[in-house]
Design an enzyme around this catalytic site. Structure first.
Site, short mmCIF file in Angstrom:
data_model
loop_
_atom_site.label_atom_id
_atom_site.label_comp_id
_atom_site.label_asym_id
_atom_site.label_seq_id
_atom_site.Cartn_x
_atom_site.Cartn_y
_atom_site.Cartn_z
N TRP A 54 0.83 -1.21 0.00
CA TRP A 54 0.00 0.00 0.00
C TRP A 54 0.86 1.26 0.00
O TRP A 54 0.55 2.26 -0.65
CB TRP A 54 -0.92 -0.03 1.24
CG TRP A 54 -1.79 1.15 1.43
CD1 TRP A 54 -2.26 2.01 0.47
CD2 TRP A 54 -2.32 1.62 2.67
NE1 TRP A 54 -3.06 2.96 1.05
CE2 TRP A 54 -3.11 2.75 2.40
CE3 TRP A 54 -2.21 1.17 3.99
CZ2 TRP A 54 -3.78 3.45 3.39
CZ3 TRP A 54 -2.89 1.87 4.98
CH2 TRP A 54 -3.67 3.00 4.67
N TYR A 110 -3.21 1.16 -5.22
CA TYR A 110 -2.10 1.59 -4.36
C TYR A 110 -1.16 2.51 -5.13
O TYR A 110 -0.70 2.17 -6.22
CB TYR A 110 -1.31 0.39 -3.80
CG TYR A 110 -2.10 -0.45 -2.81
CD1 TYR A 110 -3.32 -0.02 -2.31
CD2 TYR A 110 -1.62 -1.68 -2.38
CE1 TYR A 110 -4.04 -0.80 -1.42
CE2 TYR A 110 -2.33 -2.46 -1.47
CZ TYR A 110 -3.55 -2.01 -1.00
OH TYR A 110 -4.26 -2.77 -0.12
N LEU A 128 -0.49 -3.49 12.40
CA LEU A 128 -0.01 -2.58 13.45
C LEU A 128 -0.92 -1.36 13.51
O LEU A 128 -0.48 -0.26 13.89
CB LEU A 128 1.45 -2.17 13.19
CG LEU A 128 2.45 -3.31 13.04
CD1 LEU A 128 3.83 -2.78 12.71
CD2 LEU A 128 2.48 -4.16 14.32
N ARG A 160 12.98 -2.96 9.70
CA ARG A 160 11.71 -3.43 10.28
C ARG A 160 11.14 -4.61 9.49
O ARG A 160 10.50 -5.49 10.06
CB ARG A 160 10.69 -2.29 10.33
CG ARG A 160 11.02 -1.29 11.40
CD ARG A 160 9.94 -0.23 11.51
NE ARG A 160 10.45 0.89 12.27
CZ ARG A 160 10.30 2.17 11.97
NH1 ARG A 160 9.59 2.51 10.90
NH2 ARG A 160 10.82 3.09 12.71
N1 LIG Z 1 -7.63 -4.46 1.80
C1 LIG Z 1 -7.58 -3.23 2.24
O1 LIG Z 1 -8.57 -2.49 2.20
C2 LIG Z 1 -6.30 -2.73 2.82
C3 LIG Z 1 -6.24 -1.50 3.48
C4 LIG Z 1 -5.02 -1.11 4.03
C5 LIG Z 1 -3.91 -1.94 3.92
N2 LIG Z 1 -4.01 -3.12 3.24
C6 LIG Z 1 -2.86 -4.05 3.13
O2 LIG Z 1 -2.22 -4.16 4.38
C7 LIG Z 1 -0.84 -3.82 4.22
C8 LIG Z 1 -0.30 -3.24 5.50
O3 LIG Z 1 -1.01 -2.06 5.85
P1 LIG Z 1 -0.27 -0.94 6.69
O4 LIG Z 1 0.84 -0.38 5.93
O5 LIG Z 1 -1.29 -0.01 7.24
O6 LIG Z 1 0.33 -1.88 7.87
P2 LIG Z 1 0.90 -1.69 9.31
O7 LIG Z 1 2.03 -2.66 9.38
O8 LIG Z 1 -0.22 -1.77 10.29
O9 LIG Z 1 1.45 -0.20 9.37
C9 LIG Z 1 2.58 0.20 8.67
C10 LIG Z 1 2.91 1.60 9.11
O10 LIG Z 1 3.38 1.56 10.46
C11 LIG Z 1 4.62 2.22 10.53
N3 LIG Z 1 5.47 1.55 11.53
C12 LIG Z 1 5.69 0.25 11.69
N4 LIG Z 1 6.56 0.02 12.70
C13 LIG Z 1 6.91 1.22 13.16
C14 LIG Z 1 7.77 1.66 14.20
N5 LIG Z 1 8.46 0.82 14.95
N6 LIG Z 1 7.86 2.98 14.42
C15 LIG Z 1 7.19 3.85 13.66
N7 LIG Z 1 6.36 3.50 12.64
C16 LIG Z 1 6.21 2.20 12.41
C17 LIG Z 1 5.22 2.09 9.16
O11 LIG Z 1 6.18 3.11 8.95
P3 LIG Z 1 7.62 2.74 8.31
O12 LIG Z 1 7.36 2.44 6.88
O13 LIG Z 1 8.40 3.97 8.56
O14 LIG Z 1 8.15 1.57 9.08
C18 LIG Z 1 4.01 2.24 8.27
O15 LIG Z 1 3.70 3.60 8.06
C19 LIG Z 1 -0.85 -2.85 3.03
O16 LIG Z 1 0.42 -2.72 2.44
C20 LIG Z 1 -1.82 -3.55 2.13
O17 LIG Z 1 -1.21 -4.63 1.48
C21 LIG Z 1 -5.18 -3.52 2.71
#
Ligand SMILES: NC(=O)c1ccc[n+]([C@@H]2O[C@H](COP(=O)([O-])OP(=O)(O)OC[C@H]3O[C@@H](n4cnc5c(N)ncnc54)[C@H](OP(=O)(O)O)[C@@H]3O)[C@@H](O)[C@H]2O)c1
Length: 310
Positions: free
Chosen positions: A28, A59, A215, A280
């Site tokens: 994403w 995305y 997360l 990470r």
């Molecule tokens: N089907 C749907 O409707 C839908 C919707 C949303 C997402 N998705 C899927 O789910 C996947 C994951 O979603 P997500 O990106 O929201 O997942 P997530 O893993 O919950 O969150 C990732 C975010 O958290 C931050 N983060 C993680 N560890 C951190 C730390 N220790 N300190 C500070 N920031 C931290 C990351 O920043 P950094 O990059 O700086 O680490 C990033 O911005 C997407 O890529 C997609 O494939 C699907």
């Protein structure tokens, strides 16, 4: 008390016959970098053992990018090193259209899938997911489009995302093959699927839950000061405190514990991590050093809910 087991053993992708590493990599937030940087992230995810890569045609639109940017960048990486393809199970999604917001009509889905294939430069999408339910598309029409794409060999398996259990059941009734995955938001800060029948239905039909934003889109990683400003901030802080306590015990990060909490659920949840940070990505596998007993698992659930279960 029995420990809830968390191992790196591959997990089945529903009834597809495919198995994947228990943590998936999500794209994403992937668009908007050079191919070199993107390549490094894919290499880090593969190096950590991940085999399921989740993207979507939309995305790229968040931030400065455009529709299709993440698939295109992923395709650029695959073009640079075609041998990567055989190490991956590639998942994409269609059905969200800017300004509509949804279109799962047959003509649209068939053309969207064709464009996704060409952006990624691949012959087949291993798992094609309907991104969100289109209330104006009859499930028979959606099923017809998915069946056609499957018969043409453009997709191999089918999944859905953000559907209610009734919507899943209805779509499945019009398909001659099983929906293999269901992708809702699930984390210890997004609890609905534990209570609204989503995970029960997955276990009933052998559908694999893919957890988006495991997360909570980074909210679980916030500092205490930032977390307090969130809605229900006190509950978020209390949840983080329990994650931190388990993290100290296991010698891992808070994020690794949050993933382990999902992996411990009996439905065989596969969290899709979204970090763009190479360290990470690699550290996600620390999750396999965590173990939960029932008491510590339920304590996190209750802290997030802000109430005790009866
Ligand atoms: N089907 C749907 O409707 C839908 C919707 C949303 C997402 N998705 C899927 O789910 C996947 C994951 O979603 P997500 O990106 O929201 O997942 P997530 O893993 O919950 O969150 C990732 C975010 O958290 C931050 N983060 C993680 N560890 C951190 C730390 N220790 N300190 C500070 N920031 C931290 C990351 O920043 P950094 O990059 O700086 O680490 C990033 O911005 C997407 O890529 C997609 O494939 C699907």
């Amino acid at each position: 008390m029995t420990d809830l087991s968390i191992t790196p053993e591959f997990r089945p992708l529903g009834k597809s016959g495919l198995s994947v590493f228990p943590i998936a990599y999500g794209m994403w937030r992937f668009a908007g970098t050079s191919t070199k940087e993107a390549h490094a992230k894919i290499d880090a995810a593969l190096g950590a053992g991940m085999t399921l890569f989740d993207t979507a045609d939309i995305y790229g639109v968040d931030g400065e990018g455009a529709f299709g940017d993440a698939e295109k960048l992923f395709g650029d990486v695959l073009k640079e090193t075609p041998s990567l393809r055989e190490k991956m199970v590639i998942a994409s999604k269609g059905g969200i259209v800017l300004g509509l917001p949804y279109d799962s009509s047959s003509d649209y889905l068939i053309s969207a899938c064709d464009v996704s294939l060409s952006r990624m430069g691949i012959e087949q999408i291993d798992l094609y997911q309907i991104h969100r339910p289109d209330i104006l598309a009859h499930p028979q029409e959606v099923a017809g489009a998915l069946t056609k794409l499957r018969d043409q060999g453009k997709i191999v398996h089918v999944g859905i995302s953000n559907h209610t259990p009734a919507q899943v059941e209805t779509l499945q009734a019009h398909l001659d093959f099983p929906i293999v995955t269901n992708q809702p938001e699930i984390s210890c800060w997004a609890l609905d699927p534990f209570f609204d029948g989503t995970l029960d239905q997955c276990m009933q039909h052998g559908v694999t839950p893919l957890a988006w934003s495991p997360l909570a889109g980074g909210r679980l990683a916030l500092s205490e000061k930032e977390a307090r400003k969130e809605e229900d901030g006190d509950c978020l802080v209390a949840t983080q405190a329990l994650l931190d306590s388990k993290a100290r015990e296991a010698g891992v990060t808070r994020e690794a514990v949050a993933l382990a909490w999902l992996l411990a659920h009996p439905a065989g949840i596969i969290p899709i991590i979204g970090t763009q940070n190479l360290d990470r990505i690699s550290a996600a596998t620390d999750t396999f050093n965590v173990s939960f007993d029932r008491q510590s698992w339920y304590a996190i659930l209750q802290a997030s809910m802000g109430e005790q279960l009866p």
